[in-house]
Design a protein around this motif. Structure first.
Motif, PDB file in Angstrom:
ATOM      1  N   VAL A 161      27.247   7.441  57.905  1.00  0.00           N
ATOM      2  CA  VAL A 161      27.448   6.003  57.697  1.00  0.00           C
ATOM      3  C   VAL A 161      28.847   5.659  58.188  1.00  0.00           C
ATOM      4  CG1 VAL A 161      27.440   4.129  56.016  1.00  0.00           C
ATOM      5  CG2 VAL A 161      25.938   6.095  55.680  1.00  0.00           C
ATOM      6  N   ASN A 212      31.742   2.437  58.877  1.00  0.00           N
ATOM      7  CA  ASN A 212      32.186   1.073  58.592  1.00  0.00           C
ATOM      8  C   ASN A 212      32.647   0.435  59.900  1.00  0.00           C
ATOM      9  OD1 ASN A 212      33.368  -1.272  57.693  1.00  0.00           O
ATOM     10  ND2 ASN A 212      34.486  -0.312  56.015  1.00  0.00           N
ATOM     11  N   VAL A 238      32.034   6.430  56.265  1.00  0.00           N
ATOM     12  CA  VAL A 238      31.865   6.155  54.841  1.00  0.00           C
ATOM     13  C   VAL A 238      31.184   7.358  54.220  1.00  0.00           C
ATOM     14  CG1 VAL A 238      30.828   4.641  53.114  1.00  0.00           C
ATOM     15  CG2 VAL A 238      31.685   3.685  55.271  1.00  0.00           C
ATOM     16  N   GLN A 288      23.558  -0.047  51.815  1.00  0.00           N
ATOM     17  CA  GLN A 288      23.717   1.270  52.444  1.00  0.00           C
ATOM     18  C   GLN A 288      23.148   2.378  51.570  1.00  0.00           C
ATOM     19  OE1 GLN A 288      27.937   1.661  53.077  1.00  0.00           O
ATOM     20  NE2 GLN A 288      28.384   2.170  50.933  1.00  0.00           N
ATOM     21  N   ARG A 295      27.177  -2.324  49.627  1.00  0.00           N
ATOM     22  CA  ARG A 295      27.111  -0.989  49.024  1.00  0.00           C
ATOM     23  C   ARG A 295      25.698  -0.667  48.555  1.00  0.00           C
ATOM     24  NH1 ARG A 295      32.699  -0.695  45.368  1.00  0.00           N
ATOM     25  NH2 ARG A 295      34.144  -0.951  47.144  1.00  0.00           N
ATOM     26  N   ALA A 318      23.564  -4.133  58.129  1.00  0.00           N
ATOM     27  CA  ALA A 318      23.556  -2.712  58.486  1.00  0.00           C
ATOM     28  C   ALA A 318      22.511  -2.473  59.567  1.00  0.00           C
ATOM     29  CB  ALA A 318      23.265  -1.851  57.266  1.00  0.00           C
ATOM     30  N   ASP A 366      28.230  -4.858  59.370  1.00  0.00           N
ATOM     31  CA  ASP A 366      29.303  -4.149  58.653  1.00  0.00           C
ATOM     32  C   ASP A 366      29.123  -2.633  58.620  1.00  0.00           C
ATOM     33  OD1 ASP A 366      30.417  -6.626  58.092  1.00  0.00           O
ATOM     34  OD2 ASP A 366      29.362  -6.801  56.158  1.00  0.00           O
ATOM     35  N   ARG A 367      27.895  -2.165  58.815  1.00  0.00           N
ATOM     36  CA  ARG A 367      27.629  -0.730  58.753  1.00  0.00           C
ATOM     37  C   ARG A 367      26.722  -0.309  59.912  1.00  0.00           C
ATOM     38  NH1 ARG A 367      30.983  -1.440  55.488  1.00  0.00           N
ATOM     39  NH2 ARG A 367      31.155  -0.631  53.349  1.00  0.00           N
ATOM     40  N   ILE A 372      24.423   3.138  60.625  1.00  0.00           N
ATOM     41  CA  ILE A 372      23.924   4.367  60.002  1.00  0.00           C
ATOM     42  C   ILE A 372      23.119   5.117  61.056  1.00  0.00           C
ATOM     43  CG2 ILE A 372      22.500   5.346  58.168  1.00  0.00           C
ATOM     44  CD1 ILE A 372      23.102   2.784  56.539  1.00  0.00           C
TER      45      ILE A 372
END
Length: 221
Positions: free
Chosen positions: A24, A26, A109, A7, A4, A85, A35-36, A38
């Protein structure tokens, strides 16, 4: 670094250089590599490079690990690998062609804007500060209330206490004194008046005038 926080740091870095259409996604349910994902747009080659440099510097300053960006030569599509990310900075035409949102966009997200996030974090810090300062303050106010209650309570006056004590005792009336006894002159006058009243009238008349006293001594012829 927490995902968190990571990001949030990346999005802030993109907003600093005016990136467009930041999204963003997930990807934990799609791959174990990151995990991310963007995705952001830059209007020119220069802006895409500046966006990639901003992300790299911000994440490293926050304690994260960043690999050297890829695609900076052309500036049409720059990829920044931040570990958990992956950031894709693309020009609008390239983004519309490859449509990464269709590949990774199954679970988006939603992040708050920076101003809202800053206001929320500031409000939480203020609430925590108020709560921590309210506890001793409450005790202090309670202590002050107790002190003021002890000090501010009116003490009974000494005269009131004496009056209450005298009212509780039975009163005994002293015998009444004659009115003349209070003045010495009146007392003597009253005594002489009483002595004269006790003498017989003939003695008073005999002693009252010399002629009458002589007449009283002579025997009758």
């Amino acid at each position: 670094m927490d995902i968190r926080k990571l990001q949030r740091t990346i999005v802030d870095a993109l907003e600093d250089v005016k990136a467009q259409d930041i999204q963003v996604f997930n990807t934990e349910h799609l791959t174990s590599l990151f995990d991310r994902v963007i995705v952001a747009s830059g209007t020119s080659n220069r802006q895409t490079r500046a966006l990639a440099a901003s992300v790299r510097d911000k994440v490293r300053a926050a304690g994260g690990t960043v690999k050297n960006p890829e695609g900076e030569g052309s500036g049409e599509w720059v990829l920044v690998d931040c570990g958990d990310a992956v950031v894709h900075i693309m020009q609008p035409v390239i983004r519309a062609y490859y449509k990464l949102e269709d590949i990774w966009g199954g679970k988006s997200v939603h992040l708050k804007a920076r101003q809202q996030a800053d206001a929320a974090s500031k409000g939480s810090r203020l609430r925590q500060g108020d709560a921590s300062s309210a506890m001793p303050g409450t005790k202090t106010r309670a202590g002050q209330a107790e002190k003021t209650g002890q000090r501010g309570a009116p003490k009974p006056a000494a005269k009131a206490v004496k009056r209450a004590a005298s009212a509780s005792k039975p009163r005994t009336k002293a015998p009444a004194k004659p009115a003349t006894a209070s003045v010495p002159g009146k007392r003597a006058a009253a005594k002489s008046a009483a002595t004269k009243a006790a003498q017989p009238s003939t003695a008073r008349s005999a002693t009252s005038s010399p002629k009458r006293r002589v007449a009283a001594k002579k025997p009758a012829a």
